[in-house]
Design an enzyme around this catalytic site. Structure first.
Site, mmCIF file in Angstrom:
data_model
loop_
_atom_site.group_PDB
_atom_site.id
_atom_site.type_symbol
_atom_site.label_atom_id
_atom_site.label_comp_id
_atom_site.label_asym_id
_atom_site.label_seq_id
_atom_site.Cartn_x
_atom_site.Cartn_y
_atom_site.Cartn_z
ATOM 1 C CB SER A 193 -9.531 -2.117 3.021
ATOM 2 O OG SER A 193 -9.890 -3.401 2.571
ATOM 3 C CD GLU B 159 -6.201 0.002 1.751
ATOM 4 O OE1 GLU B 159 -6.047 -0.942 2.562
ATOM 5 O OE2 GLU B 159 -6.649 -0.145 0.615
ATOM 6 N NE ARG C 222 -4.247 -1.504 0.324
ATOM 7 C CZ ARG C 222 -4.498 -2.649 -0.297
ATOM 8 N NH1 ARG C 222 -3.618 -3.143 -1.152
ATOM 9 N NH2 ARG C 222 -5.624 -3.293 -0.096
HETATM 10 C C1 LIG Z 1 -15.988 -2.048 -2.883
HETATM 11 C C2 LIG Z 1 -14.508 -1.711 -2.994
HETATM 12 C C3 LIG Z 1 -13.570 -2.724 -3.097
HETATM 13 C C4 LIG Z 1 -12.208 -2.443 -3.145
HETATM 14 N N1 LIG Z 1 -11.321 -3.473 -3.269
HETATM 15 C C5 LIG Z 1 -10.005 -3.203 -3.311
HETATM 16 C C6 LIG Z 1 -9.044 -4.264 -3.455
HETATM 17 O O1 LIG Z 1 -9.388 -5.436 -3.576
HETATM 18 N N2 LIG Z 1 -7.739 -3.940 -3.463
HETATM 19 C C7 LIG Z 1 -7.312 -2.641 -3.349
HETATM 20 O O2 LIG Z 1 -6.102 -2.405 -3.374
HETATM 21 N N3 LIG Z 1 -8.181 -1.622 -3.229
HETATM 22 C C8 LIG Z 1 -9.515 -1.866 -3.202
HETATM 23 N N4 LIG Z 1 -10.399 -0.837 -3.078
HETATM 24 C C9 LIG Z 1 -9.904 0.547 -2.856
HETATM 25 C C10 LIG Z 1 -9.725 1.396 -4.117
HETATM 26 O O3 LIG Z 1 -10.500 0.947 -5.180
HETATM 27 C C11 LIG Z 1 -8.271 1.460 -4.550
HETATM 28 O O4 LIG Z 1 -7.490 2.005 -3.512
HETATM 29 C C12 LIG Z 1 -8.072 2.278 -5.824
HETATM 30 O O5 LIG Z 1 -6.783 2.050 -6.301
HETATM 31 C C13 LIG Z 1 -8.265 3.788 -5.654
HETATM 32 O O6 LIG Z 1 -8.260 4.358 -6.949
HETATM 33 P P1 LIG Z 1 -9.137 5.621 -7.327
HETATM 34 O O7 LIG Z 1 -8.902 5.888 -8.763
HETATM 35 O O8 LIG Z 1 -10.545 5.433 -6.923
HETATM 36 O O9 LIG Z 1 -8.447 6.742 -6.451
HETATM 37 P P2 LIG Z 1 -9.133 7.899 -5.586
HETATM 38 O O10 LIG Z 1 -9.947 7.274 -4.501
HETATM 39 O O11 LIG Z 1 -9.788 8.900 -6.454
HETATM 40 O O12 LIG Z 1 -7.844 8.557 -4.948
HETATM 41 C C14 LIG Z 1 -7.085 7.862 -3.977
HETATM 42 C C15 LIG Z 1 -5.819 8.685 -3.682
HETATM 43 O O13 LIG Z 1 -4.979 8.686 -4.831
HETATM 44 C C16 LIG Z 1 -4.762 10.020 -5.305
HETATM 45 N N5 LIG Z 1 -4.760 9.932 -6.773
HETATM 46 C C17 LIG Z 1 -5.687 9.352 -7.571
HETATM 47 N N6 LIG Z 1 -5.319 9.444 -8.862
HETATM 48 C C18 LIG Z 1 -4.122 10.096 -8.867
HETATM 49 C C19 LIG Z 1 -3.227 10.502 -9.893
HETATM 50 N N7 LIG Z 1 -3.488 10.271 -11.186
HETATM 51 N N8 LIG Z 1 -2.082 11.157 -9.544
HETATM 52 C C20 LIG Z 1 -1.819 11.400 -8.238
HETATM 53 N N9 LIG Z 1 -2.626 11.061 -7.222
HETATM 54 C C21 LIG Z 1 -3.760 10.411 -7.537
HETATM 55 C C22 LIG Z 1 -5.897 10.853 -4.730
HETATM 56 O O14 LIG Z 1 -5.514 12.208 -4.581
HETATM 57 C C23 LIG Z 1 -6.107 10.159 -3.385
HETATM 58 O O15 LIG Z 1 -5.142 10.593 -2.462
HETATM 59 C C24 LIG Z 1 -11.780 -1.088 -3.076
HETATM 60 C C25 LIG Z 1 -12.718 -0.057 -3.010
HETATM 61 C C26 LIG Z 1 -14.074 -0.348 -2.981
HETATM 62 C C27 LIG Z 1 -15.048 0.776 -2.909
#
Ligand SMILES: Cc1cc2nc3c(=O)[nH]c(=O)nc-3n(C[C@H](O)[C@H](O)[C@H](O)COP(=O)(O)OP(=O)(O)OC[C@H]3O[C@@H](n4cnc5c(N)ncnc54)[C@H](O)[C@@H]3O)c2cc1C
Length: 315
Positions: free
Chosen positions: A215, A309, A165
């Site tokens: 999570s 997280e 992470r």
């Molecule tokens: C139902 C559910 C299940 C999930 N299962 C998993 C799993 O199995 N494994 C797992 O690892 N995660 C899981 N997640 C968590 C999540 O999907 C991941 O952490 C995902 O990678 C976040 O990506 P996002 O595009 O939604 O980022 P966001 O939530 O939009 O942003 C997260 C962080 O990253 C930063 N960020 C986003 N894009 C950029 C960029 N291009 N440049 C710089 N900073 C950036 C944002 O500023 C923020 O700080 C789950 C979430 C949900 C809702």
């Protein structure tokens, strides 16, 4: 159209997150090109507005009072397969990248099928992972925009400093991920389908159906538990049959019988104790109180410190 014309004011953000929680952005812009991204960053600098990067919104909690600054939504969604590589815009959906790969008999992304909202950029930042496979395993290069130097640059996998992470992007807020090249491998379609099925089945059984942000807490290294609480470490060992380095925070929370605990509209999911769900009208305040309640209980009863997280936005 100039960047001033593209930037909107007072834009609701809750619907852009999987939690469906949070107030509006003072300023908001979607960027689809490199030029738009660098213009938006320069605009924030010139106007002394704080910069926030939003992608799929699947791992964030937005303050009820909203965001006092410019929220930049990364919207370069291009995906292109070249042999065993996929060139991805940072705003492309991770699931879409996985589906494209699967269609070309490429393995390496099946674990991400069924994660709602996640983008390639968000997954790289948090080194998203599941079932022993991680984003770090497939990243070849990452193109970033350095918001301090106002320059684009390409990083190798090694430069990204990936860990559990963790990545350099979590330490360097000025690094905005713009695109990435993922390196996959050819595989027998039957094996790929088996991995897809594993991911879908797991998520259908274990993941809550209500809005959440995945999570809430990071898993805990077993070494930490052994040090802090050897009795708990032994109990955990008896519950888990296969070898492991990290213990799911959900298991620890469940051992305290906290599933179902509710504050306002925020509830610890009955399906998965490491997920907090929005039962309908949860506020960010409710979620924050529930998070601190869980941390306090785990600290008081087990002597273990949980770390979030989920990322806080605008707090
Ligand atoms: C139902 C559910 C299940 C999930 N299962 C998993 C799993 O199995 N494994 C797992 O690892 N995660 C899981 N997640 C968590 C999540 O999907 C991941 O952490 C995902 O990678 C976040 O990506 P996002 O595009 O939604 O980022 P966001 O939530 O939009 O942003 C997260 C962080 O990253 C930063 N960020 C986003 N894009 C950029 C960029 N291009 N440049 C710089 N900073 C950036 C944002 O500023 C923020 O700080 C789950 C979430 C949900 C809702």
């Amino acid at each position: 159209m100039s960047i001033e014309q593209k930037i909107k004011q007072n834009i609701p953000l809750a619907s852009l997150t999987t939690f469906k929680i949070g107030g509006p952005a003072k300023f908001f812009v979607e960027v689809k090109s490199k030029e738009e991204l660098s213009d938006a960053v320069e605009w924030a600098k010139t106007n002394k507005e704080k910069l926030f990067i939003l992608a799929g919104g699947s791992n964030i909690l937005i303050n009820d009072n909203g965001i006092n600054g410019l929220v930049v939504k990364i919207a370069n969604n291009d995906l292109r397969v070249k042999g065993e590589r996929i060139e991805c815009g940072a705003g492309a959906s991770l699931s879409a990248a996985a589906s494209l790969a699967i269609g070309k008999n490429l393995t390496g992304l099946e674990w991400s099928i069924g994660i709602p909202g996640a983008t390639v950029g968000g997954a790289i930042k948090g080194n998203a992972e599941a079932f022993g496979a991680a984003t770090a395993d497939i990243v070849e290069t990452v193109e970033i925009f350095n918001a301090k130097k106002l320059k684009f640059k390409t990083l190798s996998n090694r430069d990204c400093g990936f860990g559990y992470r963790a990545s350099i992007f979590k330490e360097r807020d000025e690094y905005i991920i713009w695109s990435a090249v993922l390196r996959l491998k050819k595989e027998n379609p039957d094996i790929i389908q088996e991995l897809v099925k594993q991911s879908i089945d797991f998520r259908q059984q274990k993941y809550p159906k209500l809005p959440s942000a995945g999570s809430v807490f990071k898993n805990i290294p077993i070494k930490v538990i052994e040090r802090q609480n050897p009795v708990l470490a032994e109990e955990v060992r008896q519950k888990l049959s296969s070898p492991f380095e990290n213990v799911g925070a959900g298991l620890i929370i469940d051992m305290l019988g906290l599933k179902g605990k509710t504050i306002g509209g925020a509830k610890i999911s009955l399906e998965h104790a490491n997920h907090i769900v929005n039962t309908g009208k949860a506020t960010a305040g409710d979620v924050v109180m529930l998070i601190s309640y869980i941390k306090q209980q785990v600290r008081d009863k087990f002597g273990i410190q949980l770390n979030e997280e989920v990322r806080y936005f605008g707090f």
